[in-house]
Design a protein around this motif. Structure first.
Motif, PDB file in Angstrom:
ATOM      1  N   LYS A 122       0.871  -1.176   0.000  1.00  0.00           N
ATOM      2  CA  LYS A 122       0.000   0.000   0.000  1.00  0.00           C
ATOM      3  C   LYS A 122       0.899   1.214   0.000  1.00  0.00           C
ATOM      4  O   LYS A 122       1.751   1.361   0.872  1.00  0.00           O
ATOM      5  CB  LYS A 122      -0.899   0.028   1.230  1.00  0.00           C
ATOM      6  CG  LYS A 122      -1.828   1.249   1.271  1.00  0.00           C
ATOM      7  CD  LYS A 122      -2.728   1.185   2.488  1.00  0.00           C
ATOM      8  CE  LYS A 122      -3.680   2.366   2.505  1.00  0.00           C
ATOM      9  NZ  LYS A 122      -4.568   2.297   3.690  1.00  0.00           N
ATOM     10  N   THR A 124       1.115   5.288   0.241  1.00  0.00           N
ATOM     11  CA  THR A 124       0.332   6.413   0.751  1.00  0.00           C
ATOM     12  C   THR A 124       1.078   7.711   0.490  1.00  0.00           C
ATOM     13  O   THR A 124       2.248   7.831   0.849  1.00  0.00           O
ATOM     14  CB  THR A 124       0.064   6.262   2.262  1.00  0.00           C
ATOM     15  OG1 THR A 124      -0.622   5.026   2.492  1.00  0.00           O
ATOM     16  CG2 THR A 124      -0.788   7.417   2.786  1.00  0.00           C
ATOM     17  N   THR A 126       1.060  11.663   1.404  1.00  0.00           N
ATOM     18  CA  THR A 126       0.534  12.643   2.349  1.00  0.00           C
ATOM     19  C   THR A 126       1.036  14.020   1.943  1.00  0.00           C
ATOM     20  O   THR A 126       2.103  14.161   1.343  1.00  0.00           O
ATOM     21  CB  THR A 126       0.980  12.334   3.793  1.00  0.00           C
ATOM     22  OG1 THR A 126       2.402  12.259   3.833  1.00  0.00           O
ATOM     23  CG2 THR A 126       0.392  11.028   4.289  1.00  0.00           C
ATOM     24  N   ALA A 132      -3.447  12.351   4.329  1.00  0.00           N
ATOM     25  CA  ALA A 132      -3.347  11.418   3.213  1.00  0.00           C
ATOM     26  C   ALA A 132      -4.109  12.002   2.024  1.00  0.00           C
ATOM     27  O   ALA A 132      -5.260  12.426   2.162  1.00  0.00           O
ATOM     28  CB  ALA A 132      -3.914  10.062   3.588  1.00  0.00           C
ATOM     29  N   THR A 135      -4.025   6.894  -1.921  1.00  0.00           N
ATOM     30  CA  THR A 135      -3.484   5.570  -1.610  1.00  0.00           C
ATOM     31  C   THR A 135      -3.589   4.694  -2.848  1.00  0.00           C
ATOM     32  O   THR A 135      -4.531   4.829  -3.642  1.00  0.00           O
ATOM     33  CB  THR A 135      -4.210   4.888  -0.433  1.00  0.00           C
ATOM     34  OG1 THR A 135      -5.596   4.743  -0.758  1.00  0.00           O
ATOM     35  CG2 THR A 135      -4.048   5.669   0.860  1.00  0.00           C
TER      36      THR A 135
END
Length: 148
Positions: A122, A124, A126, A132, A135
């Motif tokens: 995963k 991510t 930000t 966030a 994703t």
């Protein structure tokens, strides 16, 4: 070199950051996603976003670049059979700095091809506020460590 055996569930790899400019946002969108809120100041100001935002595909492309530069170029990557999900959680605006982390969620050695394994992950992104913005969940194939 990072091999399949170097990945384990729960592992997080920080991949760097990038500040995006309005010029980049508009240039990408003009070529690949020319919706008004990506390319037109007046239309964007009247949209739910209240200003120009990056295309979600632009955000994904910036994330991919950080994954390649920060991980894949020094790994035994054999490509990916695909993604399981992409989520655009917050708009990315000019001046935002996005940082990307890569979390290994699952690993499995291939039973039919002993030279490789599959890593589920995963990614991510930000922003500078710690929110966030995107994703990506998917999998990649990595070569096994050569026998010593």
């Amino acid at each position: 070199m990072r091999y399949f055996e170097d990945f384990h569930p729960g592992q997080i790899i920080e991949l760097g950051s990038k500040t995006v400019s309005e010029e980049e946002i508009i240039a990408f969108a003009r070529q690949f996603d020319p919706q008004p809120f990506h390319v037109d100041h007046d239309a964007a100001a009247q949209s739910i976003f209240k200003g120009v935002i990056a295309s979600g595909w632009h955000t994904c492309s910036m994330m991919m670049r950080m994954v390649v530069d920060g991980l894949m170029c020094e790994a035994s990557s054999m490509g990916s059979p695909g993604l399981d999900g992409v989520r655009w959680l917050q708009p990315v605006r000019a001046g935002d700095t996005i940082s990307v982390s890569y979390e290994t969620t699952k690993v499995k050695a291939s039973a039919s091809r002993p030279d490789r394994g599959v890593v589920w992950s995963k990614w991510t992104a930000t922003n500078q506020h710690g929110e966030a913005v995107c994703t990506i969940e998917g999998m990649g194939m990595f070569g096994r460590r050569p026998d010593a």
